[in-house]
Design an enzyme around this catalytic site. Structure first.
Site, PDB file in Angstrom:
ATOM      1  N   GLY A 269       0.831  -1.202   0.000  1.00 15.87           N
ATOM      2  CA  GLY A 269       0.000   0.000   0.000  1.00 15.87           C
ATOM      3  C   GLY A 269       0.857   1.240   0.000  1.00 15.87           C
ATOM      4  O   GLY A 269       1.759   1.375   0.842  1.00 15.87           O
ATOM      5  N   ALA A 270       0.602   2.140  -0.952  1.00 13.05           N
ATOM      6  CA  ALA A 270       1.433   3.346  -1.103  1.00 13.05           C
ATOM      7  C   ALA A 270       0.640   4.615  -0.850  1.00 13.05           C
ATOM      8  O   ALA A 270       0.938   5.665  -1.426  1.00 13.05           O
ATOM      9  CB  ALA A 270       2.065   3.378  -2.503  1.00 13.05           C
ATOM     10  N   GLY A 271      -0.367   4.511   0.012  1.00 14.21           N
ATOM     11  CA  GLY A 271      -1.084   5.708   0.428  1.00 14.21           C
ATOM     12  C   GLY A 271      -0.289   6.444   1.503  1.00 14.21           C
ATOM     13  O   GLY A 271       0.901   6.198   1.690  1.00 14.21           O
ATOM     14  N   SER A 272      -0.952   7.336   2.217  1.00 10.84           N
ATOM     15  CA  SER A 272      -0.239   8.164   3.191  1.00 10.84           C
ATOM     16  C   SER A 272       0.409   7.329   4.296  1.00 10.84           C
ATOM     17  O   SER A 272       1.573   7.550   4.655  1.00 10.84           O
ATOM     18  CB  SER A 272      -1.175   9.217   3.794  1.00 10.84           C
ATOM     19  OG  SER A 272      -2.327   8.614   4.354  1.00 10.84           O
TER      20      SER A 272
ATOM     21  N   GLY B 221       1.186   4.061   4.204  1.00 14.51           N
ATOM     22  CA  GLY B 221       2.216   3.221   3.623  1.00 14.51           C
ATOM     23  C   GLY B 221       3.512   3.977   3.419  1.00 14.51           C
ATOM     24  O   GLY B 221       4.600   3.486   3.758  1.00 14.51           O
TER      25      GLY B 221
ATOM     26  N   GLY C 264      -2.848   3.100  17.199  1.00 11.75           N
ATOM     27  CA  GLY C 264      -2.694   4.180  18.168  1.00 11.75           C
ATOM     28  C   GLY C 264      -2.967   5.519  17.511  1.00 11.75           C
ATOM     29  O   GLY C 264      -3.315   5.598  16.332  1.00 11.75           O
TER      30      GLY C 264
ATOM     31  N   SER D 140      -2.079   8.071  15.507  1.00 10.08           N
ATOM     32  CA  SER D 140      -0.926   8.146  14.604  1.00 10.08           C
ATOM     33  C   SER D 140      -1.314   8.583  13.199  1.00 10.08           C
ATOM     34  O   SER D 140      -1.409   7.758  12.287  1.00 10.08           O
ATOM     35  CB  SER D 140      -0.241   6.774  14.542  1.00 10.08           C
ATOM     36  OG  SER D 140      -1.198   5.746  14.288  1.00 10.08           O
TER      37      SER D 140
ATOM     38  N   ALA E 241      -0.659   9.707   9.639  1.00  8.00           N
ATOM     39  CA  ALA E 241       0.493   9.519   8.755  1.00  8.00           C
ATOM     40  C   ALA E 241       1.201  10.835   8.457  1.00  8.00           C
ATOM     41  O   ALA E 241       2.434  10.879   8.348  1.00  8.00           O
ATOM     42  CB  ALA E 241       0.029   8.868   7.455  1.00  8.00           C
TER      43      ALA E 241
ATOM     44  N   LYS F  33     -13.294   3.678  16.825  1.00  7.86           N
ATOM     45  CA  LYS F  33     -13.189   5.120  17.059  1.00  7.86           C
ATOM     46  C   LYS F  33     -13.479   5.907  15.786  1.00  7.86           C
ATOM     47  O   LYS F  33     -13.865   7.076  15.844  1.00  7.86           O
ATOM     48  CB  LYS F  33     -11.833   5.498  17.656  1.00  7.86           C
ATOM     49  CG  LYS F  33     -10.610   5.043  16.863  1.00  7.86           C
ATOM     50  CD  LYS F  33     -10.223   5.950  15.714  1.00  7.86           C
ATOM     51  CE  LYS F  33      -9.105   5.337  14.911  1.00  7.86           C
ATOM     52  NZ  LYS F  33      -8.732   6.126  13.723  1.00  7.86           N
TER      53      LYS F  33
ATOM     54  N   THR G 216      -8.537  11.389  16.547  1.00  5.30           N
ATOM     55  CA  THR G 216      -9.371  11.260  15.357  1.00  5.30           C
ATOM     56  C   THR G 216     -10.610  12.154  15.428  1.00  5.30           C
ATOM     57  O   THR G 216     -11.113  12.594  14.398  1.00  5.30           O
ATOM     58  CB  THR G 216      -9.783   9.783  15.160  1.00  5.30           C
ATOM     59  OG1 THR G 216      -8.653   8.945  15.347  1.00  5.30           O
ATOM     60  CG2 THR G 216     -10.303   9.562  13.760  1.00  5.30           C
TER      61      THR G 216
END
Length: 332
Positions: free
Chosen positions: A9-12, A14, A135, A137, A139, A190, A247
């Site tokens: 996966g090359a999204g944010s 990844g 957690g 986090s 990106a 969440k 979030t």
């Protein structure tokens, strides 16, 4: 540690994981099925749409061939939309060895089966050690080396400790936990509450309303989590309250941003198109609703979110129905 790591996966997330792991001295290969995305990453050493301004170390390799990415790797990091976890694990099953550790950064519940991502991973990769990294986090902040704390969870403590050593940096602190169910459910559920917090913001409600949603939200998350075998204490930690706070309050949150648009009167589809990134809270609401019914767990906020997202209920009416429920003791 100088390990061979495949990031699927090359999204944010990844890219953030690839940057962190590469700077930590590991050999990193990133896979995406989209050739345009891979070509852009190769040419610019930067994800121009997901993480603009974050430079990717020259040592990170990119490929559209999942075999090249995952063959002979020590660790696979899944950073894909939660609903694609099964298909990606199926693809990996014929490539990786039984010694490869597979860790997911995704947060969700499979729609059709109501199964946790770790359950899917065990089903499709029965011979591999499985773990969850979760957690508060974003990106966008991990990639820019903003101090962040997360949890590596595995049923085997030695696997969690291995990942703790692999990921940990002076600005990325990793705790361990063996409560995979609790850690994973906190991260998945969440997103529903964050979507509701965004709807509240879009309706023009205030901090009082958001605080109520967050507090009562973690209560119902804990209820379902314990009913499914998670530990109550986990939900007061980083992957419960911690992830919920970040979030529900940050504009980095896709779920909150989508919720704001829905609260402002846009349809769910319009909101998803405008955010133009995966909004896990929408997909997770349906299986969470089904699990709560199946297990007899009271989740009023999730129920109202389901009605808004899938039955077209007016968000103001949903808030009104929550506020006028039968009187209760807070600890019931």
């Amino acid at each position: 540690m100088n390990k061979n790591v495949a990031v699927i996966g090359a999204g944010s997330m990844g890219i953030a994981m690839a940057v962190l792991l590469s700077k930590n001295g590991n050999n990193v290969k990133v896979w995406s099925p989209m050739s345009d995305e891979i070509n852009m990453l190769k040419e610019n050493r930067e994800h121009l749409t997901r993480l603009p301004g974050v430079k990717i170390p020259d040592s990170v390799e990119f490929t559209t061939d999942i075999y090249i990415a995952a063959k002979n790797c020590d660790v696979v990091v899944l950073a894909v939309p939660s609903q694609t976890t099964r298909q990606n694990c199926k693809a990996l099953s014929s490539i990786i060895s039984k010694d490869t550790i597979v860790v997911t950064c995704s947060k969700g519940i499979e729609d059709d089966t109501c199964k946790l991502l770790s359950e899917i991973m065990h089903e499709e990769l029965p011979h591999n050690n499985i773990a969850v990294l979760s957690g508060p986090s974003h990106a966008e902040e991990i990639a820019r080396d903003v101090p962040t704390t997360v949890v590596a969870a595995s049923e085997k403590n030695e696997v969690a400790q291995y990942l703790q050593d692999l990921f940990m940096t002076p600005n990325f602190r990793v705790y361990t936990n063996t409560d995979v169910i609790g850690v994973e459910l906190g991260g998945a559920l969440k997103n529903i509450i964050a979507l509701c917090a965004g709807i509240s913001d879009g309706l023009g409600y205030g901090d009082n309303t958001k605080a109520a949603l967050m507090t009562r939200g973690i209560t119902e998350i804990s209820r379902l989590g314990v009913a499914m075998g998670g530990k109550a204490d986990t939900f007061s930690g980083l992957t419960g309250v911690g992830d919920l706070i970040v979030t529900c309050t940050s504009m980095h949150s896709r779920n909150r941003r989508a919720g704001i648009l829905i609260g402002q009167g846009k349809s769910v589809q319009q909101a998803l198109e405008e955010v133009n990134m995966v909004v896990e809270g929408v997909a997770t609401t349906k299986p969470a609703y089904e699990l709560a019914k199946r297990l007899g767990v009271s989740m009023p906020i999730t129920n109202e979110a389901y009605d808004v997202l899938y039955k077209g209920k007016d968000p103001r009416k949903a808030v009104g129905d929550l506020m006028t429920r039968d009187k209760k003791n807070e600890m019931q």
